[in-house]
Design a protein around this motif. Structure first.
Motif, PDB file in Angstrom:
ATOM      1  N   ILE A 171       0.847  -1.206   0.000  1.00 28.95           N
ATOM      2  CA  ILE A 171       0.000   0.000   0.000  1.00 28.95           C
ATOM      3  C   ILE A 171       0.879   1.251   0.000  1.00 28.95           C
ATOM      4  CG2 ILE A 171      -1.662   1.364   1.316  1.00 28.95           C
ATOM      5  CD1 ILE A 171      -3.016  -1.004   0.109  1.00 28.95           C
ATOM      6  N   ASN A 172       1.860   1.285   0.894  1.00 26.86           N
ATOM      7  CA  ASN A 172       2.749   2.447   0.982  1.00 26.86           C
ATOM      8  C   ASN A 172       3.561   2.621  -0.291  1.00 26.86           C
ATOM      9  OD1 ASN A 172       1.860   3.059   3.545  1.00 26.86           O
ATOM     10  ND2 ASN A 172       3.501   1.936   4.571  1.00 26.86           N
ATOM     11  N   ARG A 173       3.927   1.496  -0.903  1.00 25.34           N
ATOM     12  CA  ARG A 173       4.651   1.548  -2.173  1.00 25.34           C
ATOM     13  C   ARG A 173       3.781   2.217  -3.241  1.00 25.34           C
ATOM     14  NH1 ARG A 173       6.006  -1.330  -6.912  1.00 25.34           N
ATOM     15  NH2 ARG A 173       8.259  -1.242  -7.286  1.00 25.34           N
ATOM     16  N   GLY A 174       2.513   1.818  -3.289  1.00 30.49           N
ATOM     17  CA  GLY A 174       1.598   2.417  -4.256  1.00 30.49           C
ATOM     18  C   GLY A 174       1.415   3.904  -4.042  1.00 30.49           C
ATOM     19  N   ILE A 175       1.289   4.319  -2.788  1.00 22.55           N
ATOM     20  CA  ILE A 175       1.117   5.745  -2.477  1.00 22.55           C
ATOM     21  C   ILE A 175       2.336   6.545  -2.934  1.00 22.55           C
ATOM     22  CG2 ILE A 175       0.933   7.406  -0.578  1.00 22.55           C
ATOM     23  CD1 ILE A 175      -0.725   5.238   0.906  1.00 22.55           C
ATOM     24  N   ALA A 176       3.530   6.002  -2.685  1.00 13.79           N
ATOM     25  CA  ALA A 176       4.760   6.677  -3.113  1.00 13.79           C
ATOM     26  C   ALA A 176       4.823   6.774  -4.637  1.00 13.79           C
ATOM     27  CB  ALA A 176       5.979   5.929  -2.570  1.00 13.79           C
ATOM     28  N   LEU A 177       4.429   5.707  -5.319  1.00 10.12           N
ATOM     29  CA  LEU A 177       4.467   5.695  -6.785  1.00 10.12           C
ATOM     30  C   LEU A 177       3.481   6.697  -7.383  1.00 10.12           C
ATOM     31  CD1 LEU A 177       4.783   1.850  -7.305  1.00 10.12           C
ATOM     32  CD2 LEU A 177       6.477   3.561  -8.007  1.00 10.12           C
ATOM     33  N   VAL A 178       2.317   6.879  -6.739  1.00  9.00           N
ATOM     34  CA  VAL A 178       1.377   7.899  -7.201  1.00  9.00           C
ATOM     35  C   VAL A 178       2.023   9.276  -7.122  1.00  9.00           C
ATOM     36  CG1 VAL A 178      -0.797   9.076  -6.722  1.00  9.00           C
ATOM     37  CG2 VAL A 178      -0.703   6.585  -6.644  1.00  9.00           C
ATOM     38  N   ALA A 179       2.689   9.557  -5.987  1.00  8.64           N
ATOM     39  CA  ALA A 179       3.350  10.853  -5.810  1.00  8.64           C
ATOM     40  C   ALA A 179       4.465  11.064  -6.823  1.00  8.64           C
ATOM     41  CB  ALA A 179       3.900  10.967  -4.391  1.00  8.64           C
ATOM     42  N   LEU A 180       5.036   9.967  -7.313  1.00 12.09           N
ATOM     43  CA  LEU A 180       6.110  10.039  -8.310  1.00 12.09           C
ATOM     44  C   LEU A 180       5.577   9.950  -9.744  1.00 12.09           C
ATOM     45  CD1 LEU A 180       8.650   7.697  -6.472  1.00 12.09           C
ATOM     46  CD2 LEU A 180       8.898  10.171  -6.808  1.00 12.09           C
ATOM     47  N   TYR A 181       4.238   9.958  -9.886  1.00 12.10           N
ATOM     48  CA  TYR A 181       3.565   9.916 -11.185  1.00 12.10           C
ATOM     49  C   TYR A 181       3.842   8.622 -11.954  1.00 12.10           C
ATOM     50  CZ  TYR A 181       2.899  14.837 -10.148  1.00 12.10           C
ATOM     51  OH  TYR A 181       2.562  16.008  -9.539  1.00 12.10           O
ATOM     52  N   ARG A 182       4.116   7.563 -11.233  1.00 10.88           N
ATOM     53  CA  ARG A 182       4.320   6.253 -11.849  1.00 10.88           C
ATOM     54  C   ARG A 182       3.030   5.443 -11.646  1.00 10.88           C
ATOM     55  NH1 ARG A 182      10.166   4.861  -9.305  1.00 10.88           N
ATOM     56  NH2 ARG A 182       9.680   2.768 -10.094  1.00 10.88           N
ATOM     57  N   PHE A 183       2.002   5.864 -12.376  1.00 12.41           N
ATOM     58  CA  PHE A 183       0.648   5.411 -12.095  1.00 12.41           C
ATOM     59  C   PHE A 183       0.417   3.926 -12.373  1.00 12.41           C
ATOM     60  CE2 PHE A 183      -0.449  10.043 -13.196  1.00 12.41           C
ATOM     61  CZ  PHE A 183      -0.275  10.439 -11.879  1.00 12.41           C
ATOM     62  N   ALA A 184       0.954   3.425 -13.470  1.00 20.31           N
ATOM     63  CA  ALA A 184       0.726   2.013 -13.803  1.00 20.31           C
ATOM     64  C   ALA A 184       1.313   1.103 -12.722  1.00 20.31           C
ATOM     65  CB  ALA A 184       1.342   1.692 -15.160  1.00 20.31           C
ATOM     66  N   GLU A 185       2.508   1.448 -12.234  1.00 18.24           N
ATOM     67  CA  GLU A 185       3.131   0.664 -11.163  1.00 18.24           C
ATOM     68  C   GLU A 185       2.335   0.778  -9.865  1.00 18.24           C
ATOM     69  OE1 GLU A 185       7.674   0.958 -11.077  1.00 18.24           O
ATOM     70  OE2 GLU A 185       7.077   2.647 -12.367  1.00 18.24           O
ATOM     71  N   ALA A 186       1.820   1.968  -9.603  1.00 20.45           N
ATOM     72  CA  ALA A 186       1.024   2.180  -8.391  1.00 20.45           C
ATOM     73  C   ALA A 186      -0.224   1.315  -8.413  1.00 20.45           C
ATOM     74  CB  ALA A 186       0.654   3.650  -8.259  1.00 20.45           C
ATOM     75  N   LYS A 187      -0.876   1.267  -9.572  1.00 18.67           N
ATOM     76  CA  LYS A 187      -2.095   0.471  -9.695  1.00 18.67           C
ATOM     77  C   LYS A 187      -1.804  -1.007  -9.415  1.00 18.67           C
ATOM     78  CE  LYS A 187      -4.749   1.970 -12.812  1.00 18.67           C
ATOM     79  NZ  LYS A 187      -5.332   2.338 -14.126  1.00 18.67           N
ATOM     80  N   ARG A 188      -0.675  -1.496  -9.936  1.00 17.68           N
ATOM     81  CA  ARG A 188      -0.300  -2.897  -9.695  1.00 17.68           C
ATOM     82  C   ARG A 188      -0.040  -3.150  -8.217  1.00 17.68           C
ATOM     83  NH1 ARG A 188       2.480  -2.249 -14.706  1.00 17.68           N
ATOM     84  NH2 ARG A 188       4.452  -1.809 -13.655  1.00 17.68           N
ATOM     85  N   ALA A 189       0.565  -2.172  -7.539  1.00 15.70           N
ATOM     86  CA  ALA A 189       0.852  -2.324  -6.109  1.00 15.70           C
ATOM     87  C   ALA A 189      -0.438  -2.442  -5.299  1.00 15.70           C
ATOM     88  CB  ALA A 189       1.688  -1.144  -5.609  1.00 15.70           C
ATOM     89  N   PHE A 190      -1.422  -1.606  -5.614  1.00 15.12           N
ATOM     90  CA  PHE A 190      -2.692  -1.661  -4.877  1.00 15.12           C
ATOM     91  C   PHE A 190      -3.450  -2.958  -5.156  1.00 15.12           C
ATOM     92  CE2 PHE A 190      -2.487   3.197  -5.313  1.00 15.12           C
ATOM     93  CZ  PHE A 190      -1.911   3.348  -4.066  1.00 15.12           C
ATOM     94  N   LEU A 191      -3.448  -3.388  -6.418  1.00 12.86           N
ATOM     95  CA  LEU A 191      -4.140  -4.630  -6.758  1.00 12.86           C
ATOM     96  C   LEU A 191      -3.465  -5.831  -6.103  1.00 12.86           C
ATOM     97  CD1 LEU A 191      -4.906  -4.005 -10.550  1.00 12.86           C
ATOM     98  CD2 LEU A 191      -6.513  -3.940  -8.632  1.00 12.86           C
TER      99      LEU A 191
END
Length: 369
Positions: free
Chosen positions: A115-135
């Motif tokens: 979850i925290n990884r996804g939140i960090a990736l959103v802040a870094l505009y790495r959206f596709a990776e963030a989505k995978r982290a949350f899923l």
């Protein structure tokens, strides 16, 4: 290796966690300090105290404490995940991502790290990776599904896909009706989606608070101003955005030009992570109260003690809002202004300060104020 905690420490730490979960940060802080006085390198206590310090607007102390915890327990997935959470909240996404990745290397099934990884990736505009982290977090433990999907909602917002975000939020609100934060998020997104009419947005906003009616009792002994005459009317400006944010830019000239002969100005600050602008805003007021670490009820009691005549909310339904505080009706007059362009939906909010652009006459009925 770090020493195994003794039974008394475990019990005291559990009490501290419970106090923190109940919003009693002062008691939690005292319990943590007591544990650390005898065992200054107890990693779980260092982590908990770091979280408390962040709620107290002491970001540097929070970062230092979480770093100490990692130094003591470098191979603990929970400690590293907690460090990642602190870093995310302090707007340090690159460091947060590394800490989350380190946690996952130790335990690939530790959901909080994903979850925290996804939140960090959103802040870094790495959206596709963030989505995978949350899923992935949802796949590992379906119990985290509402948290993961709520973050996915915010991800879609960052991508500008508000309609998709609202639909997911609506589905979540239906599936988890007791989660008030999700219902609030769903209502908030209504204002960004053209398919929702202004009237529907109003109805959504009001219904969010209807579900909370039975759980809030107003404070007693709120005296009208006439019963306690003062030389000046006291106005409290209340916000989670006293920082480098548009709200502060709007408010600064107002504070600079306020009629100080007839009005006393107090800042009621619930900004999670302050910055240099926070101090500038504080310097423009006659008084200051930090309510970040207080529960909504305790904050309302503090506002009542300050004898504020008019309480002005500047956050609305946006991120980090503390609208529940207004439900306790700590002062005689409550006003919504500049936080966002829609209604707060709160029956306890007496007025909205607006103009004919934000609220044309034909839309007046779409405000609960």
């Amino acid at each position: 290796m770090h020493d195994q905690p003794s039974a008394p420490i475990n019990e005291e730490l559990e009490d501290a966690v419970n106090a923190c979960n109940n919003g009693d940060y002062r008691t939690a802080e005292l319990l943590c300090t007591n544990i650390l006085s005898g065992n200054p390198r107890h990693p779980n206590t260092l982590c908990l105290l770091a979280g408390i310090r962040l709620k107290q607007n002491r970001a540097k102390d929070a970062l230092d404490l979480s770093a100490q915890a990692v130094e003591v327990a470098p191979n603990s997935a929970p400690i590293l995940a907690d460090r990642s959470d602190i870093l995310n909240r302090c707007k340090l996404p690159q460091e947060a991502l590394k800490s989350a990745d380190d946690s996952i290397l130790i335990d690939s099934t530790f959901v909080k790290a994903h979850i925290n990884r996804g939140i960090a990736l959103v802040a870094l505009y790495r959206f596709a990776e963030a989505k995978r982290a949350f899923l992935l977090a949802s796949d590992i433990d379906p119990g985290w599904n509402p948290v993961a999907l709520a973050n996915t909602v915010l991800l879609h917002c960052e991508e500008g896909r508000y309609e998709t975000a609202r639909k997911i939020a609506d589905a979540l609100a239906h599936e988890y009706p007791s989660e008030h934060a999700i219902a609030l998020l769903s209502a908030r997104l209504s204002m960004y989606t053209p398919s929702v009419t202004r009237r529907e947005e109003y109805q959504r906003s009001v219904s969010v608070w209807d579900t909370k009616t039975q759980s809030i009792e107003p404070l007693s002994n709120i005296e009208p101003r006439a019963a306690r005459p003062q030389s000046k009317i006291k106005i409290g400006y209340f916000s989670a955005d006293f920082k480098d944010h548009p709200v502060s830019q709007f408010l600064r000239p107002v504070l600079e030009r306020h009629d100080r002969k007839n009005f006393e100005i107090i800042i009621i600050d619930v900004t999670p992570v302050p910055d240099d602008v926070s101090q500038e805003i504080r310097n423009l007021a006659d008084g200051y109260h930090c309510g970040v670490h207080q529960t909504d009820r305790a904050l309302a009691q503090s506002i009542q003690t300050e004898e504020v005549d008019i309480l002005v909310d500047l956050t609305g339904r946006l991120e980090n809002n503390r609208l529940n505080t207004f439900r306790f009706q700590p002062d005689p007059v409550q006003v919504s202004w500049i936080g966002h362009s829609g209604t707060s939906g709160l029956p306890e909010m007496n007025y909205v300060l607006t103009d004919s652009f934000v609220c044309p006459v034909c839309y007046e009925e779409d405000f609960s104020e």
